[in-house]
Scaffold this motif. Structure first.
Motif, short mmCIF file in Angstrom:
data_model
loop_
_atom_site.label_atom_id
_atom_site.label_comp_id
_atom_site.label_asym_id
_atom_site.label_seq_id
_atom_site.Cartn_x
_atom_site.Cartn_y
_atom_site.Cartn_z
N PHE A 121 10.55 12.77 -84.78
CA PHE A 121 11.35 12.67 -86.01
C PHE A 121 10.44 12.38 -87.19
CE2 PHE A 121 13.63 9.67 -88.91
CZ PHE A 121 14.45 10.60 -89.51
N LYS A 122 10.67 13.12 -88.29
CA LYS A 122 9.89 12.93 -89.51
C LYS A 122 10.81 12.99 -90.71
CE LYS A 122 6.04 14.89 -92.19
NZ LYS A 122 5.31 13.62 -92.34
N ILE A 123 10.67 12.02 -91.61
CA ILE A 123 11.43 11.99 -92.85
C ILE A 123 10.53 11.43 -93.94
CG2 ILE A 123 12.43 9.74 -92.31
CD1 ILE A 123 14.93 10.62 -93.86
N ASN A 124 10.51 12.08 -95.10
CA ASN A 124 9.67 11.62 -96.20
C ASN A 124 10.30 10.42 -96.90
OD1 ASN A 124 7.92 13.66 -95.61
ND2 ASN A 124 8.46 14.95 -97.34
N ASN A 125 9.45 9.64 -97.54
CA ASN A 125 9.88 8.46 -98.30
C ASN A 125 10.66 7.48 -97.43
OD1 ASN A 125 8.83 9.66 -100.68
ND2 ASN A 125 10.73 10.83 -100.93
N GLN A 126 10.15 7.29 -96.21
CA GLN A 126 10.85 6.40 -95.30
C GLN A 126 10.24 5.01 -95.33
OE1 GLN A 126 10.40 8.06 -91.41
NE2 GLN A 126 8.20 8.22 -91.56
N ASP A 127 11.02 4.03 -94.95
CA ASP A 127 10.57 2.66 -94.81
C ASP A 127 10.07 2.46 -93.38
OD1 ASP A 127 10.10 -0.02 -94.78
OD2 ASP A 127 12.17 -0.62 -95.17
N ILE A 128 8.77 2.24 -93.22
CA ILE A 128 8.20 2.17 -91.87
C ILE A 128 8.71 0.97 -91.10
CG2 ILE A 128 6.13 3.42 -92.56
CD1 ILE A 128 4.64 0.75 -92.57
N ASN A 129 9.30 0.00 -91.79
CA ASN A 129 9.85 -1.16 -91.10
C ASN A 129 11.25 -0.91 -90.58
OD1 ASN A 129 7.57 -2.85 -91.60
ND2 ASN A 129 8.26 -3.12 -93.72
N GLN A 130 11.84 0.21 -90.98
CA GLN A 130 13.18 0.53 -90.51
C GLN A 130 13.13 1.03 -89.08
OE1 GLN A 130 15.26 3.36 -92.94
NE2 GLN A 130 17.03 3.48 -91.57
N LYS A 131 14.06 0.59 -88.27
CA LYS A 131 14.16 1.04 -86.89
C LYS A 131 15.34 2.00 -86.78
CE LYS A 131 10.80 -1.57 -85.44
NZ LYS A 131 9.49 -0.99 -85.04
N TYR A 132 15.07 3.19 -86.29
CA TYR A 132 16.09 4.24 -86.25
C TYR A 132 16.83 4.24 -84.92
CZ TYR A 132 13.94 6.11 -90.48
OH TYR A 132 13.47 6.26 -91.75
N TYR A 133 18.14 4.42 -85.03
CA TYR A 133 19.00 4.56 -83.86
C TYR A 133 19.51 6.00 -83.80
CZ TYR A 133 19.36 -0.56 -83.37
OH TYR A 133 19.10 -1.90 -83.18
N PHE A 134 19.13 6.72 -82.77
CA PHE A 134 19.61 8.09 -82.57
C PHE A 134 20.65 8.08 -81.45
CE2 PHE A 134 15.82 9.06 -84.93
CZ PHE A 134 16.12 10.22 -85.61
N ARG A 135 21.87 8.47 -81.76
CA ARG A 135 22.97 8.44 -80.80
C ARG A 135 23.02 9.74 -80.00
NH1 ARG A 135 26.80 6.10 -83.93
NH2 ARG A 135 28.59 6.81 -82.72
N VAL A 136 23.33 9.61 -78.73
CA VAL A 136 23.45 10.77 -77.85
C VAL A 136 24.84 10.83 -77.23
CG1 VAL A 136 22.62 11.85 -75.72
CG2 VAL A 136 20.98 10.90 -77.34
N LYS A 137 25.29 9.73 -76.64
CA LYS A 137 26.61 9.69 -76.02
C LYS A 137 27.32 8.39 -76.38
CE LYS A 137 25.50 12.47 -71.91
NZ LYS A 137 25.46 12.49 -70.42
N VAL A 138 28.64 8.46 -76.44
CA VAL A 138 29.47 7.29 -76.71
C VAL A 138 30.36 7.05 -75.49
CG1 VAL A 138 31.32 6.34 -78.14
CG2 VAL A 138 29.44 7.61 -79.21
N ILE A 176 30.59 1.58 -76.64
CA ILE A 176 29.14 1.55 -76.38
C ILE A 176 28.53 2.88 -76.84
CG2 ILE A 176 27.35 1.46 -74.61
CD1 ILE A 176 29.11 -0.34 -72.99
N VAL A 177 27.48 2.78 -77.62
CA VAL A 177 26.74 3.97 -78.07
C VAL A 177 25.38 3.97 -77.37
CG1 VAL A 177 25.87 5.26 -80.04
CG2 VAL A 177 27.89 3.81 -80.29
N THR A 178 24.98 5.10 -76.84
CA THR A 178 23.70 5.21 -76.15
C THR A 178 22.86 6.30 -76.80
OG1 THR A 178 24.61 6.80 -74.58
CG2 THR A 178 24.67 4.48 -73.95
N GLY A 179 21.56 6.13 -76.71
CA GLY A 179 20.65 7.11 -77.31
C GLY A 179 19.23 6.58 -77.26
N TYR A 180 18.55 6.63 -78.40
CA TYR A 180 17.15 6.24 -78.46
C TYR A 180 16.91 5.34 -79.66
CZ TYR A 180 16.62 9.79 -74.93
OH TYR A 180 16.75 10.51 -73.77
N TYR A 181 16.10 4.31 -79.44
CA TYR A 181 15.88 3.30 -80.47
C TYR A 181 14.39 3.12 -80.75
CZ TYR A 181 15.14 -1.41 -82.33
OH TYR A 181 14.71 -2.48 -83.07
N GLY A 182 14.04 3.08 -82.02
CA GLY A 182 12.70 2.66 -82.43
C GLY A 182 11.68 3.78 -82.49
N GLY A 183 11.23 4.22 -81.34
CA GLY A 183 10.19 5.23 -81.28
C GLY A 183 8.82 4.65 -81.58
#
Length: 644
Positions: free
Chosen positions: A219-236, A426-433
């Motif tokens: 995952f790549k996004i410009n002007n991002q805050d490197i301290n932010q932790k991203y939650y990507f959802r896959v299944k609920v 419950i939401v499942t997916g990927y966290y942080g990276g």
């Protein structure tokens, strides 16, 4: 002077075979690697022995290899299966090498394997290995025609290198023009692939899926805050059955049951956001979705209720997606919200009592939810990958063992929320990276799989991650590096200026990302556009064809001249004409005997031709200049065809 023994064909073939195996060693799973190692050892041993019915045994083993690799490839006829099959057959072909003809077949097999992998390969290492195998194989095939050991000097190395890389333009033409249709025919359903999220969640589910370091997406996004932790959802997971398993309700069932219970209240879309996601193949159709973002792709299905994405086709190869900001406000009515408060009747009385007591003592839902989080934070709860087997006993975890990982905390939190009548899922997916500071992107691996909870409060679904409430000192072990570092500060290797192995890995990961992204962007659509926009335009098409035909012309002219020179082709005409004019010249006479039999006038006239022929035939260091080549052969042609 040390000599490069290119005539040791068996050693050359073994180097090529080993390189071919290394090409796929990281692309296949452990069992397939073990099978390839067995074939590798067998090939070396069988080549060392000659026995009766060797060919028959190899043929039987070849058929077995086809079947075994088909099973190991998840009973799927895919490009990966055929590339693996080529390697398997290369092992067997190596074991049968007895003469030069076998070497030729083996060499061409390895070239085909490398070209196939290079055309479809997308990472830097596999591309470099493919190119190396092509160069080594072509040098090997070329050396089969040599009759002497070459000196290891710069001229010979350059000669072989130029000869080997001459195939690169052909590969480029194949890559840019040849269609790469996907082949992925699944004959039987299997459960081999463990990437992604399971279809149901019980206590211990994530232990089976979160141990792999295999890449899932970048995952790549410009002007991002490197301290932010991203939650990507896959299944609920929104339904708890009598066995305390969390299930994922199908979107079609939810639509039919609650089609008038929700609606899109507002929609904010911005396509100018510079964000992208590279998806690694997982042979399924799920995609990770970031909240308030969507994929700029029409071949995807959006689940409006759960805010998840699926692809209409199986992801069998790497794909690059552009993300756009796409925030949808969904209004939920009470009847669908009640669905997220349902629980089976066999919930533990102790959990029910705890929820009743603490909710009654709270002024609102927010305070009650914070009490649950504070319980995880202050009451000796631990995060561990080895909590022990206890079944789906959430009460035992909450009151006794207090030892588990993400689905333990998420499941318990969701149950306690529902016991208080608060909608939860419950939401499942990927966290942080893993963040790469050089390329400014995140790499998410399977070990980053995670589960958290969404609570419907203040007319919106709000993210709660109860796992993060566990104190950092209580984290016993974790596959996800983000769990080890939350609530703590980590030292940045780049700030210390230390060039360690991690920093080298970050640089390599960045280079590989650039290389991979460049390959992925040239997909089937790009190929069609390239042909349509670049080659089919009148001038470009004309220039392209001119370049191709000119290159072919120069190539064949060079080959013809080289053949004429090496085979002394025109001298055959010269001696034939001499024998015709001089009956005393026999067909079996040497050129010295022919020269001696000529009269004085003819000897004086043709002495230059005879001297040139002698040097060309017997002198190893004699080099023919273009001028001499032209003059000598013109003289021969004049004599052979124009002298009366």
């Amino acid at each position: 002077m040390f000599r490069l023994n290119l005539l040791n064909y068996n050693f050359n073939a073994l180097i090529i075979l080993t390189s071919s195996y290394l090409l796929l060693i990281d692309e296949v799973d452990l069992i397939t690697n073990l099978f390839f190692i067995i074939l590798y050892v067998f090939a070396i041993l069988q080549k060392s022995f000659n026995y009766k019915y060797k060919k028959v045994f190899s043929s039987i083993l070849a058929i077995s290899t086809v079947c075994i690799l088909f099973i190991l490839n998840d009973q799927t006829l895919s490009k990966e299966y055929f590339i693996n099959l080529i390697l398997g057959l290369a092992f067997l072909k190596y074991s049968e090498i007895e003469n030069k003809e076998n070497h030729y077949f083996f060499g061409f097999t390895c070239v085909f394997l490398a070209v196939s992998s290079l055309v479809y390969g997308q990472d830097l290492i596999s591309s470099l290995l493919s190119l190396l195998i092509i160069i080594l194989s072509i040098i090997h095939l070329y050396s089969l025609n040599q009759t002497k050991i070459l000196k290891l000097n710069l001229n010979n190395l350059v000669k072989y290198f130029i000869f080997a890389i001459s195939i690169i333009p052909i590969i480029a033409i194949v890559y840019f023009i040849f269609p790469r249709a996907e082949l992925n025919i699944k004959l039987f359903e299997t459960k081999k692939n463990q990437l992604g999220i399971p279809d149901e969640i019980s206590l211990g589910s994530f232990h089976n899926i979160s141990g792999s370091e295999e890449n899932v997406f970048i995952f790549k996004i410009n002007n991002q805050d490197i301290n932010q932790k991203y939650y990507f959802r896959v299944k609920v997971f929104d339904k708890l059955n009598n066995n305390k398993d969390w299930l994922n309700s199908e979107y079609k069932i939810l639509l039919s049951q609650f089609k008038n219970s929700f609606k899109v209240s507002n929609h904010n879309r911005n396509e100018s956001v510079d964000a992208s996601l590279i998806m690694f193949p997982h042979e399924k159709n799920w995609l990770p979705k970031l909240a308030n973002y969507n994929f700029n792709n029409s071949n995807l299905d959006l689940n409006l209720i759960n805010n998840t994405l699926t692809s209409k086709e199986i992801l069998s190869n790497k794909k690059s997606y552009k993300l756009i900001y796409d925030k949808k406000g969904i209004t939920f009515q009470n009847n669908i919200l009640k669905y997220y408060t349902l629980l089976p009747k066999n919930i533990s009385p102790k959990l029910k009592q705890w929820a009743k007591t603490n909710y009654e003592e709270s002024k609102d839902a927010n305070e009650y939810l914070n009490k649950i989080l504070n319980e995880f934070k202050t009451n000796d709860f631990y995060y561990s990958l080895t909590p022990g087997t206890q079944g789906n006993d959430y009460a035992n975890f909450f009151f006794n063992t207090k030892n588990g990982y993400c689905e333990y905390y998420a499941g318990t939190f969701a149950i306690l929320a529902r016991l208080a009548g608060i909608p939860s899922r419950i939401v499942t997916g990927y966290y942080g990276g893993s963040y790469n500071e050089i390329g400014d992107f995140y790499t998410f691996k399977q070990q980053d799989a995670h589960s958290w909870v969404e609570i419907f409060i203040n007319n919106d679904w709000v993210l709660y991650d109860p796992t993060l409430s566990v104190p950092s000192n209580n984290i016993l072990n974790s596959n996800n590096n983000n769990f080890d570092s939350f609530n703590t500060s980590s030292t940045n290797n780049f700030e210390t200026g230390q060039m360690d192995i991690n920093r080298i890995g970050i640089y390599f990961e960045y280079i590989n990302y650039i290389w991979t992204n460049s390959f992925i962007r040239y997909d089937e659509k790009s190929r069609s556009n390239f042909i349509k926009e670049k080659l089919t335009k009148a001038n470009n098409y004309k220039y392209f064809l001119t370049l191709i035909f000119f290159s072919i012309f120069v190539f064949y002219v060079t080959k013809v001249l080289t053949f004429i020179n090496s085979k002394k082709f025109l001298f055959t005409l010269f001696f034939k004409k001499l024998r015709k004019e001089n009956k005393n010249i026999s067909e079996f006479m040497t050129h010295q005997e022919i020269f001696s039999s000529l009269n004085i006038i003819d000897q004086h006239k043709y002495k230059i031709l005879f001297d040139f022929y002698e040097k060309l035939k017997f002198s190893k260091d004699f080099k023919v200049s273009i001028k001499n080549f032209y003059e000598i052969n013109i003289k021969i042609l004049k004599y052979a065809y124009f002298k009366k």
